[in-house]
Design a protein around this motif. Structure first.
Motif, PDB file in Angstrom:
ATOM      1  N   LYS A   1       9.654   4.983   9.144  1.00 22.00           N
ATOM      2  CA  LYS A   1      10.239   6.220   9.667  1.00 22.00           C
ATOM      3  C   LYS A   1      11.274   6.785   8.699  1.00 22.00           C
ATOM      4  O   LYS A   1      11.296   7.998   8.424  1.00 22.00           O
ATOM      5  N   ASP A   2      12.134   5.919   8.182  1.00 18.71           N
ATOM      6  CA  ASP A   2      13.141   6.368   7.217  1.00 18.71           C
ATOM      7  C   ASP A   2      12.479   6.899   5.948  1.00 18.71           C
ATOM      8  O   ASP A   2      12.955   7.873   5.346  1.00 18.71           O
ATOM      9  N   LEU A   3      11.388   6.247   5.543  1.00 15.14           N
ATOM     10  CA  LEU A   3      10.646   6.696   4.370  1.00 15.14           C
ATOM     11  C   LEU A   3      10.118   8.112   4.573  1.00 15.14           C
ATOM     12  O   LEU A   3      10.234   8.973   3.682  1.00 15.14           O
ATOM     13  N   PHE A   4       9.534   8.385   5.738  1.00 11.84           N
ATOM     14  CA  PHE A   4       9.005   9.719   6.017  1.00 11.84           C
ATOM     15  C   PHE A   4      10.116  10.766   5.983  1.00 11.84           C
ATOM     16  O   PHE A   4       9.943  11.856   5.416  1.00 11.84           O
ATOM     17  N   ARG A   5      11.251  10.455   6.596  1.00 13.74           N
ATOM     18  CA  ARG A   5      12.360  11.408   6.608  1.00 13.74           C
ATOM     19  C   ARG A   5      12.849  11.692   5.192  1.00 13.74           C
ATOM     20  O   ARG A   5      13.123  12.843   4.829  1.00 13.74           O
ATOM     21  N   ALA A   6      12.972  10.640   4.380  1.00 12.05           N
ATOM     22  CA  ALA A   6      13.427  10.819   3.001  1.00 12.05           C
ATOM     23  C   ALA A   6      12.407  11.626   2.198  1.00 12.05           C
ATOM     24  O   ALA A   6      12.774  12.476   1.372  1.00 12.05           O
TER      25      ALA A   6
ATOM     26  N   ASP B   1       6.068  -4.875  12.260  1.00 12.54           N
ATOM     27  CA  ASP B   1       7.152  -5.327  13.129  1.00 12.54           C
ATOM     28  C   ASP B   1       8.198  -4.218  13.238  1.00 12.54           C
ATOM     29  O   ASP B   1       8.172  -3.237  12.485  1.00 12.54           O
ATOM     30  N   PRO B   2       9.134  -4.329  14.194  1.00 16.64           N
ATOM     31  CA  PRO B   2      10.111  -3.250  14.408  1.00 16.64           C
ATOM     32  C   PRO B   2      10.913  -2.883  13.160  1.00 16.64           C
ATOM     33  O   PRO B   2      11.200  -1.704  12.922  1.00 16.64           O
ATOM     34  N   LYS B   3      11.260  -3.878  12.344  1.00 25.05           N
ATOM     35  CA  LYS B   3      12.021  -3.583  11.123  1.00 25.05           C
ATOM     36  C   LYS B   3      11.193  -2.735  10.161  1.00 25.05           C
ATOM     37  O   LYS B   3      11.702  -1.770   9.557  1.00 25.05           O
ATOM     38  N   SER B   4       9.911  -3.076  10.012  1.00 21.27           N
ATOM     39  CA  SER B   4       9.045  -2.312   9.119  1.00 21.27           C
ATOM     40  C   SER B   4       8.773  -0.915   9.666  1.00 21.27           C
ATOM     41  O   SER B   4       8.653   0.050   8.905  1.00 21.27           O
ATOM     42  N   VAL B   5       8.661  -0.788  10.985  1.00 22.33           N
ATOM     43  CA  VAL B   5       8.482   0.534  11.601  1.00 22.33           C
ATOM     44  C   VAL B   5       9.664   1.425  11.269  1.00 22.33           C
ATOM     45  O   VAL B   5       9.512   2.595  10.898  1.00 22.33           O
ATOM     46  N   ARG B   6      10.869   0.868  11.393  1.00 28.68           N
ATOM     47  CA  ARG B   6      12.061   1.641  11.060  1.00 28.68           C
ATOM     48  C   ARG B   6      12.044   2.031   9.581  1.00 28.68           C
ATOM     49  O   ARG B   6      12.400   3.164   9.217  1.00 28.68           O
ATOM     50  N   MET B   7      11.612   1.130   8.711  1.00 26.54           N
ATOM     51  CA  MET B   7      11.535   1.420   7.284  1.00 26.54           C
ATOM     52  C   MET B   7      10.592   2.597   7.012  1.00 26.54           C
ATOM     53  O   MET B   7      10.900   3.489   6.211  1.00 26.54           O
TER      54      MET B   7
ATOM     55  N   VAL C   1       0.831  -1.204   0.000  1.00 22.31           N
ATOM     56  CA  VAL C   1       0.000   0.000   0.000  1.00 22.31           C
ATOM     57  C   VAL C   1       0.866   1.254   0.000  1.00 22.31           C
ATOM     58  O   VAL C   1       0.567   2.239  -0.699  1.00 22.31           O
ATOM     59  N   PHE C   2       1.951   1.243   0.768  1.00 24.93           N
ATOM     60  CA  PHE C   2       2.881   2.379   0.740  1.00 24.93           C
ATOM     61  C   PHE C   2       3.468   2.555  -0.654  1.00 24.93           C
ATOM     62  O   PHE C   2       3.568   3.684  -1.166  1.00 24.93           O
ATOM     63  N   ALA C   3       3.864   1.440  -1.287  1.00 24.92           N
ATOM     64  CA  ALA C   3       4.423   1.515  -2.633  1.00 24.92           C
ATOM     65  C   ALA C   3       3.407   2.099  -3.611  1.00 24.92           C
ATOM     66  O   ALA C   3       3.748   2.940  -4.461  1.00 24.92           O
ATOM     67  N   ALA C   4       2.148   1.684  -3.496  1.00 31.55           N
ATOM     68  CA  ALA C   4       1.099   2.195  -4.371  1.00 31.55           C
ATOM     69  C   ALA C   4       0.869   3.691  -4.150  1.00 31.55           C
ATOM     70  O   ALA C   4       0.622   4.446  -5.098  1.00 31.55           O
ATOM     71  N   ALA C   5       0.958   4.131  -2.896  1.00 38.80           N
ATOM     72  CA  ALA C   5       0.756   5.549  -2.588  1.00 38.80           C
ATOM     73  C   ALA C   5       1.864   6.425  -3.154  1.00 38.80           C
ATOM     74  O   ALA C   5       1.641   7.603  -3.452  1.00 38.80           O
ATOM     75  N   LEU C   6       3.051   5.859  -3.327  1.00 37.00           N
ATOM     76  CA  LEU C   6       4.209   6.646  -3.755  1.00 37.00           C
ATOM     77  C   LEU C   6       4.555   6.472  -5.226  1.00 37.00           C
ATOM     78  O   LEU C   6       5.440   7.164  -5.735  1.00 37.00           O
ATOM     79  N   ILE C   7       3.870   5.583  -5.920  1.00 37.62           N
ATOM     80  CA  ILE C   7       4.294   5.207  -7.272  1.00 37.62           C
ATOM     81  C   ILE C   7       4.211   6.374  -8.256  1.00 37.62           C
ATOM     82  O   ILE C   7       4.951   6.426  -9.240  1.00 37.62           O
TER      83      ILE C   7
END
Length: 266
Positions: free
Chosen positions: A172-177, A164-170, A142-148
């Motif tokens: 957060k990094d996406l928002f910063r970028a 999960d924690p790994k996806s949460v970090r992903m 869904v994130f990929a579709a929103a950004l495509i």
């Protein structure tokens, strides 16, 4: 980027959002907070052109969401709180469908799918039917579709639910970028620690009314708990134990929107 001007949304006699005024700039991560039923989801659906305001106006990149909904929607990427997919499509087919809806050509669609596959580490499951996906896999798609389509505005409703924690970090990094690229991120969340960590500014809404708008340090100065956590300050404003900013409180007494418990619908 985003402008709400005295926006009110009613459901019959019930007011979900009352005279909402706020603006979000390019490159800003804006956190929209409130208890259940405060009006957050109604606000997000109006911003995403899924609902019309009863009164007032919303513009996205200069386009009115009522008069020019297609132009406004082209500038928005929307991630709902629950990922809704077409079960009998593969992830790749779903992304192709979304890209074509946004007017991308075949070559551009393929390039964007490759880009999002790498960004969200989806290559291992992208060709499988989405009915087989876990919640985390669906959320990544869904994130990929929103950004495509490279939207100027990213609207996200409860982005961390079920991750999960790994996806949460992903995420957060996406928002910063995204904000570094100049994207305006409008994020509704119950996860106050995420808002505290990431947001440039926050808004707190309760019973359809804006209780606070500004930076976290401004919130501390306008409540009794000057140096409290965001959780403490949030509860102070939404539980009736504290005071709203004086200008908002004064306007609340003078305007015509009803303030009853049955207005708590969002």
């Amino acid at each position: 980027m985003i402008q709400f001007h005295r926006v009110t949304r009613k459901y019959g006699h019930k007011t979900a959002v009352c005279e909402l005024d706020l603006a979000v700039s390019a490159g800003e991560l804006f956190a929209f907070l409130g208890p259940n039923g405060a009006g957050k989801t109604t606000t997000i659906k109006m911003l995403s052109c899924l609902l019309r305001p009863t009164e007032g106006s919303i513009t996205v990149c200069g386009h009115d969401t009522v008069r020019s909904p297609r132009e406004a929607a082209r500038n928005v990427g929307y991630v709902p709180d629950e990922p809704h997919l077409y079960d009998k499509l593969s992830g790749r087919e779903f992304l192709e469908f979304v890209a074509r809806m946004h007017g991308l050509g075949s070559a551009q669609t393929e390039d964007r799918i490759e880009r999002e596959s790498d960004r969200f580490a989806m290559r291992d499951f992208l060709c499988e039917l989405t009915e087989t996906y876990s919640h985390g896999m669906k959320q990544r798609l869904v994130f990929a579709a929103a950004l495509i389509h490279d939207p100027a505005v990213l609207v996200v409703d409860e982005p961390m639910v079920g991750l999960d924690p790994k996806s949460v970090r992903m995420v957060k990094d996406l928002f910063r970028a995204a904000t570094r690229r100049g994207t305006a991120v409008f994020m509704s969340t119950h996860t106050l620690s995420v808002a505290e960590e990431l947001a440039d500014r926050i808004a707190i809404i309760d019973a359809g009314r804006l209780r606070f708008l500004g930076a976290l340090e401004d919130l501390g100065r306008q409540t009794a708990g000057d140096h409290g956590s965001l959780e403490h300050l949030f509860l102070e404003l939404t539980n009736g134990n504290g005071r709203a900013p004086e200008d908002l409180a004064a306007r609340s007494e003078s305007d015509g929107c009803a303030r009853t418990d049955d207005n708590r619908r969002g």
